[in-house]
Motif scaffolding. Structure first.
Motif, PDB file in Angstrom:
ATOM      1  N   SER A  22      -8.029   0.537 -19.978  1.00 36.48           N
ATOM      2  CA  SER A  22      -6.558   0.795 -19.810  1.00 36.48           C
ATOM      3  C   SER A  22      -5.896   1.032 -21.361  1.00 36.48           C
ATOM      4  CB  SER A  22      -6.136  -0.605 -19.320  1.00 36.48           C
ATOM      5  OG  SER A  22      -6.587  -0.692 -18.076  1.00 36.48           O
ATOM      6  N   ASN A  24      -2.727   1.590 -21.868  1.00 40.15           N
ATOM      7  CA  ASN A  24      -1.390   1.031 -21.716  1.00 40.15           C
ATOM      8  C   ASN A  24      -1.266  -0.252 -21.615  1.00 40.15           C
ATOM      9  OD1 ASN A  24       1.318   0.649 -21.286  1.00 40.15           O
ATOM     10  ND2 ASN A  24       1.358   1.816 -19.350  1.00 40.15           N
ATOM     11  N   GLN A  26       1.076  -2.331 -20.539  1.00 48.00           N
ATOM     12  CA  GLN A  26       1.303  -3.016 -19.119  1.00 48.00           C
ATOM     13  C   GLN A  26       0.506  -2.817 -18.087  1.00 48.00           C
ATOM     14  OE1 GLN A  26       4.442  -4.013 -18.934  1.00 48.00           O
ATOM     15  NE2 GLN A  26       5.257  -3.495 -20.892  1.00 48.00           N
ATOM     16  N   VAL A  27      -0.615  -1.753 -17.960  1.00 47.27           N
ATOM     17  CA  VAL A  27      -1.585  -1.663 -17.107  1.00 47.27           C
ATOM     18  C   VAL A  27      -2.493  -2.954 -17.446  1.00 47.27           C
ATOM     19  CG1 VAL A  27      -3.490  -0.245 -16.223  1.00 47.27           C
ATOM     20  CG2 VAL A  27      -1.122   0.701 -16.882  1.00 47.27           C
ATOM     21  N   SER A  31      -3.301  -5.816 -15.116  1.00 47.14           N
ATOM     22  CA  SER A  31      -4.802  -5.904 -14.320  1.00 47.14           C
ATOM     23  C   SER A  31      -5.510  -7.192 -14.691  1.00 47.14           C
ATOM     24  CB  SER A  31      -5.664  -4.617 -14.898  1.00 47.14           C
ATOM     25  OG  SER A  31      -5.931  -4.857 -16.301  1.00 47.14           O
TER      26      SER A  31
END
Length: 71
Positions: A22, A24, A26-27, A31
């Motif tokens: 990931s 990003n 935010q991701v 997660s």
């Protein structure tokens, strides 16, 4: 989920792969939150309710702290 079990090491491998893939932020945060809920649910589903309550309390308090003016 016992820390020295094969299931834990598979879970850890998936968690590290998802976090590494990931790009990003935010991701990554989302997660890791989902993976932590799954991890605690493996012990006992009631822990998910405790974790959800803790998450909501922390989210609310940090939001209020961010809105206060510096003294």
């Amino acid at each position: 989920m016992v820390f020295n079990s094969l299931v834990f090491f598979l879970f850890l491998a998936v968690a590290l792969a998802v976090n590494h893939r990931s790009l990003n932020w935010q991701v990554r945060k989302a997660s890791l939150l989902v993976l932590s809920y799954l991890f605690y649910a493996a012990f006992d589903p009631i822990y998910v309710l405790i974790l959800a309550a803790s998450t909501m309390i922390d989210w609310t308090l940090v939001g209020r702290m961010g809105r206060t003016e510096d003294m």
